[in-house]
Design a protein around this motif. Structure first.
Motif, PDB file in Angstrom:
ATOM      1  N   ASP A 566      14.564  59.333  34.221  1.00  0.00           N
ATOM      2  CA  ASP A 566      13.250  59.721  34.746  1.00  0.00           C
ATOM      3  C   ASP A 566      12.339  58.519  34.928  1.00  0.00           C
ATOM      4  O   ASP A 566      11.143  58.671  35.159  1.00  0.00           O
ATOM      5  CB  ASP A 566      12.580  60.728  33.797  1.00  0.00           C
ATOM      6  N   ARG A 567      12.928  57.310  34.792  1.00  0.00           N
ATOM      7  CA  ARG A 567      12.218  56.037  34.962  1.00  0.00           C
ATOM      8  C   ARG A 567      11.098  55.860  33.937  1.00  0.00           C
ATOM      9  O   ARG A 567      10.057  55.304  34.208  1.00  0.00           O
ATOM     10  CB  ARG A 567      11.684  55.885  36.395  1.00  0.00           C
ATOM     11  N   LYS A 568      11.355  56.332  32.719  1.00  0.00           N
ATOM     12  CA  LYS A 568      10.468  56.087  31.595  1.00  0.00           C
ATOM     13  C   LYS A 568      11.132  55.067  30.674  1.00  0.00           C
ATOM     14  O   LYS A 568      12.347  55.081  30.507  1.00  0.00           O
ATOM     15  CB  LYS A 568      10.191  57.376  30.814  1.00  0.00           C
ATOM     16  N   LYS A 569      10.317  54.197  30.091  1.00  0.00           N
ATOM     17  CA  LYS A 569      10.871  53.168  29.200  1.00  0.00           C
ATOM     18  C   LYS A 569      11.598  53.811  28.033  1.00  0.00           C
ATOM     19  O   LYS A 569      11.102  54.756  27.419  1.00  0.00           O
ATOM     20  CB  LYS A 569       9.758  52.273  28.677  1.00  0.00           C
ATOM     21  N   MET A 570      12.792  53.288  27.763  1.00  0.00           N
ATOM     22  CA  MET A 570      13.525  53.770  26.600  1.00  0.00           C
ATOM     23  C   MET A 570      12.865  53.243  25.332  1.00  0.00           C
ATOM     24  O   MET A 570      12.556  52.058  25.228  1.00  0.00           O
ATOM     25  CB  MET A 570      14.980  53.305  26.643  1.00  0.00           C
ATOM     26  N   SER A 571      12.650  54.137  24.377  1.00  0.00           N
ATOM     27  CA  SER A 571      12.115  53.723  23.082  1.00  0.00           C
ATOM     28  C   SER A 571      12.519  54.750  22.038  1.00  0.00           C
ATOM     29  O   SER A 571      12.701  55.934  22.352  1.00  0.00           O
ATOM     30  CB  SER A 571      10.588  53.589  23.126  1.00  0.00           C
ATOM     31  N   ASN A 576      14.457  58.872  23.769  1.00  0.00           N
ATOM     32  CA  ASN A 576      15.280  58.809  24.992  1.00  0.00           C
ATOM     33  C   ASN A 576      16.198  57.589  24.997  1.00  0.00           C
ATOM     34  O   ASN A 576      16.619  57.113  26.043  1.00  0.00           O
ATOM     35  CB  ASN A 576      14.378  58.790  26.234  1.00  0.00           C
ATOM     36  N   VAL A 577      16.508  57.088  23.805  1.00  0.00           N
ATOM     37  CA  VAL A 577      17.320  55.883  23.685  1.00  0.00           C
ATOM     38  C   VAL A 577      18.806  56.230  23.789  1.00  0.00           C
ATOM     39  O   VAL A 577      19.252  57.246  23.276  1.00  0.00           O
ATOM     40  CB  VAL A 577      17.027  55.195  22.335  1.00  0.00           C
ATOM     41  N   VAL A 603      13.021  42.690  36.405  1.00  0.00           N
ATOM     42  CA  VAL A 603      13.017  43.983  37.085  1.00  0.00           C
ATOM     43  C   VAL A 603      13.399  45.072  36.088  1.00  0.00           C
ATOM     44  O   VAL A 603      14.443  44.975  35.435  1.00  0.00           O
ATOM     45  CB  VAL A 603      14.004  43.994  38.273  1.00  0.00           C
ATOM     46  N   ASP A 604      12.566  46.104  35.977  1.00  0.00           N
ATOM     47  CA  ASP A 604      12.920  47.240  35.138  1.00  0.00           C
ATOM     48  C   ASP A 604      14.062  48.004  35.804  1.00  0.00           C
ATOM     49  O   ASP A 604      14.029  48.257  37.010  1.00  0.00           O
ATOM     50  CB  ASP A 604      11.719  48.160  34.951  1.00  0.00           C
ATOM     51  N   THR A 605      15.058  48.385  35.031  1.00  0.00           N
ATOM     52  CA  THR A 605      16.283  48.962  35.566  1.00  0.00           C
ATOM     53  C   THR A 605      16.560  50.310  34.914  1.00  0.00           C
ATOM     54  O   THR A 605      16.538  50.420  33.684  1.00  0.00           O
ATOM     55  CB  THR A 605      17.478  48.020  35.306  1.00  0.00           C
ATOM     56  N   ALA A 606      16.802  51.313  35.731  1.00  0.00           N
ATOM     57  CA  ALA A 606      17.138  52.633  35.201  1.00  0.00           C
ATOM     58  C   ALA A 606      18.584  52.644  34.727  1.00  0.00           C
ATOM     59  O   ALA A 606      19.468  52.084  35.378  1.00  0.00           O
ATOM     60  CB  ALA A 606      16.923  53.711  36.270  1.00  0.00           C
ATOM     61  N   PHE A 607      18.809  53.275  33.593  1.00  0.00           N
ATOM     62  CA  PHE A 607      20.173  53.391  33.086  1.00  0.00           C
ATOM     63  C   PHE A 607      20.991  54.276  34.022  1.00  0.00           C
ATOM     64  O   PHE A 607      20.568  55.375  34.394  1.00  0.00           O
ATOM     65  CB  PHE A 607      20.169  53.996  31.677  1.00  0.00           C
ATOM     66  N   ASP A 608      22.159  53.796  34.412  1.00  0.00           N
ATOM     67  CA  ASP A 608      22.993  54.491  35.390  1.00  0.00           C
ATOM     68  C   ASP A 608      24.435  54.488  34.904  1.00  0.00           C
ATOM     69  O   ASP A 608      25.117  53.468  34.956  1.00  0.00           O
ATOM     70  CB  ASP A 608      22.874  53.801  36.760  1.00  0.00           C
TER      71      ASP A 608
END
Length: 825
Positions: A566-571, A576-577, A603-608
């Motif tokens: 969802d393009r939110k920072k993992m924490s 959402n880690v 660059v912020d990268t979405a987990f894929d």
């Protein structure tokens, strides 16, 4: 070469072999110009690593492997940041304990098997012992992940930020800052976290939207009520003045007079200041000590007294400040800020000093980045290091240091500049915590037993590290601790950034191993994420500038964050880690590294998860293609055929591009180049030459040699990214490690890359025709007609095209437009 190559189990085999053979050991005999030194981030040991750590640390490892292959001796240490608040919180949660420094040490203490609802209070020494115990467990788990990822660090260089060496370096640097006047002790308003009961530095702040309410309250003036609006009515007993803008006509006649505070009857002046906002609330505000940072500014610039009411525990003090009536204050003493606010609103309503109902509002409020309650401002005695917050000359010099650095990507320098330009004060480095590096300072006690803070007792550097809470200062016996005429220890520890800001000095063994330090400092690279530019990066620049008059490294590489789908920072706090070990076991380490390598610096990268599958497919293809190549023949002959020469020329171009990309710290581009060529090699070149390669003539020998040369180069191109599969294949036919092999040189090949390109285009059309006709790729082509402006290039590959496409008749014509007709048999 195994009969059926597999990726399974490669990590266990090669991690053990690399360690046994010392593949990544730093060669400290090399001169500085042949060393590539990395100031590696020490991850905070407070639980578990997440996939974001793997992402950014893989970027660093890729560069380390490349530098090693171009001939550098790579100084690549690893560290654990194991002191500070995160570790303390984890100890409290895991063992169900809380530190009480007033308690004596219990050598027989054993923590509860299961933490209860109420925490057990233990001595500071017992608490620190539990911190050490838990960090050792966590560090073993961290090491397992990093080895599985394939980090090419030299594990013999491992350091921790709470070790004797780290404490020695931290205390030495502090003492030198102190002696040069760069560190100082001051009593001043301090941002304070009431939960952790510790001071908080500017770099650790974050604004959060917080609910509140404006209360319209009357003060008593000579000519009637003076109405103010505030979200913090509980601070009325801390009020020391009212303030209005000097140009506000409504209050100009009031400036210079006095008013009385409601309920408490304290006389306070009405003053003018340009920071007052005429369009906010009623346009006049109360100055309290202290409600927010603006109060601090007003207090300092208007030279106001202090009336503190909030204690370190976040509760109102038991006694009212001077000048405040006692009776109404009794209603508030000992209450939390929230409870005090509720009660004072009731009292104001009863006295008629509150007009209407409070008006709800949401506003930004300052929090400690790890805290869950708004910060208070209390007056405390703290240690500071000058960082340009109050020194324009130093600020400009530090901005210049930022301009001297090579930033990757360049736009990240703006974050550094904005932070330094916006500093509001010096760096607060003391913390009221327990598991950290203690300040190497004692204070003499006068005959009344009061500390003399302006005459600190300091140890000689050769005595470091010291713990003033258990070590006596020079010239004093332990029996004089805490007695009049004796001494007391500074009770605080250093902020964790005060130690982490010295990682180049810690890893390089500053003033412990001068030979090593000269070879690795200043470092070549500082890799880190962008949100700690204001803390770790800036603080390291400050310490190096003050101690050495220069930068701690030449280049900084800034990784982005990992975002969830969802393009939110993992924490961890958001839940959402993604933890890395499951991914490493399921997909293989090379696949996870491939995903990480596709993320660019900055660059912020979405987990894929899809990228992991692509990476695994690539690694499997390398295994299978390598087995095919090595199974054809020994090679060693001359490369004579046009398609072979063309392929090698194209590979030379790929090497050139990848090398240029690495030189610009663009690992993603280097991977793209290597991968693009590899798939052309597998899908087109191998198919073109397969039939010829099965022969035994000179043309076949040309293919064998070209294939082996290409495999050799491609394994080295992929080695920084996919260390396990490339090492496995390398071991099938080469001596030593691919990671100790030289990075490939572009070289000069007497071939034209356009030959392979033109031939590939024709072969793709032949395959397409067979596929559309639902025929096997081995089906015969009765006639292949090619019209092309590059007919001369195609002719050079004609024999290979006929063999690969099973073509009986090949018609080749020159024309302005390309046309390919395939007639199936």
């Amino acid at each position: 070469m195994p009969e059926k190559p597999s990726l399974d189990g490669l990590e266990q085999v090669w991690v053990a072999r690399w360690e046994e053979q010392g593949t990544y050991r730093f060669d400290r005999s090399r001169p500085r110009e042949q060393v590539y030194s990395i100031d590696t981030p020490p991850p905070t040991v407070s639980g578990s690593l997440h996939v974001g750590h793997v992402f950014s640390f893989t970027h660093t490892d890729i560069m380390a492997r490349y530098q090693r292959m171009i001939g550098k001796s790579v100084f690549y240490p690893i560290g654990w940041d194991d002191n500070g608040l995160p570790t303390e919180r984890r100890v409290q949660n895991v063992y169900g304990v809380r530190c009480d420094p007033s308690l004596p040490y219990d050598p027989d203490f054993v923590p509860p098997e299961k933490p209860g609802k109420r925490e057990v209070s233990i001595s500071r020494r017992n608490f620190v012992e539990l911190c050490h115990k838990l960090t050792e467990i966590d560090e073993r788990a961290f090491e397992e992940v990093w080895r599985r990822v394939g980090l090419s660090v030299d594990w013999s260089l491992l350091y921790t930020t709470i070790s004797d060496e780290s404490r020695r370096v931290s205390q030495r640097a502090f003492l030198r800052n102190l002696r040069r006047g760069e560190a100082y002790l001051a009593e001043a308003p301090t941002l304070w976290d009431v939960t952790f009961r510790t001071a908080v530095a500017q770099a650790e702040l974050e604004d959060r939207e917080w609910p509140g309410a404006f209360h319209k309250i009357s003060f008593y003036g000579e000519k009637g009520p003076v109405w103010i609006e505030t979200t913090r009515p509980e601070l009325i007993p801390a009020c020391v003045a009212l303030v209005a803008h000097p140009d506000d006509e409504r209050y100009r006649s009031l400036v210079g007079t006095s008013v009385l505070t409601p309920l408490f009857g304290a006389e306070v002046p009405v003053l003018a200041h340009h920071l007052a906002e005429p369009d906010k609330g009623t346009g006049i505000a109360m100055i309290c000590t202290f409600g927010d940072v603006t109060d601090v500014t007003w207090w300092r610039e208007l030279d106001l007294p202090t009336r503190p009411v909030i204690g370190w525990d976040g509760r109102l003090l038991p006694e009212p400040p001077e000048g405040v009536e006692t009776d109404p204050y009794k209603e508030l003493a000992g209450k939390t800020v929230h409870s005090a606010r509720e009660r004072i609103v009731e009292l104001l309503r009863e006295s008629g000093d509150l007009e209407g109902d409070p008006r709800p509002v949401r506003r930004p409020v300052k929090f400690y980045e790890r805290g869950d309650k708004p910060l208070e401002i209390v007056t405390t005695r703290q240690w500071y290091i000058r960082n340009g917050g109050r020194d324009e000359a130093l600020r400009e010099r530090l901005l210049e240091r930022g301009r001297e650095l090579a930033w990757h990507p360049p736009h990240m320098r703006a974050r550094y500049d904005n932070w330094v330009g916006g500093l509001a004060g010096d760096w607060l480095i003391s913390r009221q915590r327990f598991f950290g590096v203690p300040f190497p300072v004692w204070y003499p006690l006068d005959q009344d037993g009061q500390p003399v803070y302006d005459e600190p007792i300091l140890p000689p550097e050769e005595a470091l590290p010291v713990d003033p809470s258990s070590d006596a200062p020079p010239g004093y016996a332990e029996e004089l601790r805490g007695v009049p005429g004796g001494f007391m220890a500074d009770p605080d520890v250093m902020d964790t950034w005060a130690t982490s800001s010295l990682t180049p000095q810690i890893a390089g063994r500053w003033e412990t191993d001068d030979d090593l330090f000269r070879r690795v400092f200043p470092a070549d690279l500082r890799p880190q994420s962008h949100e700690i530019i204001r803390t770790w990066l800036f603080a390291t620049v400050v310490r190096s500038h003050l101690e050495f008059g220069g930068l701690p490294w030449s280049d900084v590489a800034i990784s982005g964050w990992i975002l969830d789908p969802d393009r939110k920072k993992m924490s961890k706090s958001k839940g959402n880690v993604v933890t890395p070990m499951d991914l490493l076991e399921q997909h293989g380490s090379d696949a996870v590294r491939y995903w990480a390598a596709n993320g660019r610096y900055g660059v912020d990268t979405a987990f894929d998860a899809g990228q992991l599958k692509i990476g695994r497919r690539l690694a499997i293809k390398i295994l299978n293609a390598s087995k095919f190549v090595l199974g054809l023949g020994e090679g060693g002959g001359e490369v004579t055929e046009p398609v072979d020469l063309s392929m090698l020329a194209a590979l030379s171009g790929a090497v050139r591009e990848a090398t240029e990309a690495f030189g610009g710290y663009d690992h993603t581009r280097a991977l793209e180049v290597a991968e693009r060529f590899f798939w052309t090699f597998c899908d087109d070149y191998l198919e073109l030459v397969k039939a010829r390669a099965y022969g035994s003539d000179a043309a076949a020998a040309s293919a064998h040699e070209a294939l082996r040369r290409a495999l050799d180069v491609q394994l080295r191109l992929f080695a920084p990214f996919l260390p396990f599969v490339t090492e496995e294949v390398w071991s099938w036919w080469r001596e030593g490690s691919v990671h100790g092999a030289a990075w490939p040189e572009p070289g000069s090949v007497a071939g034209d890359p356009a030959v392979l390109e033109a031939a590939s285009e024709v072969l793709r059309q032949v395959r397409k025709a067979k596929s559309e006709a639902k025929q096997s790729m081995r089906a015969e082509v009765s006639r292949l007609t090619v019209t092309s402006p590059r007919a001369g290039l195609v002719r050079l590959a004609q024999d290979d095209l006929c063999g690969a496409g099973h073509v009986e008749e090949f018609v080749l014509e020159h024309g302005e437009e390309t046309s390919i007709e395939v007639e199936l048999g």
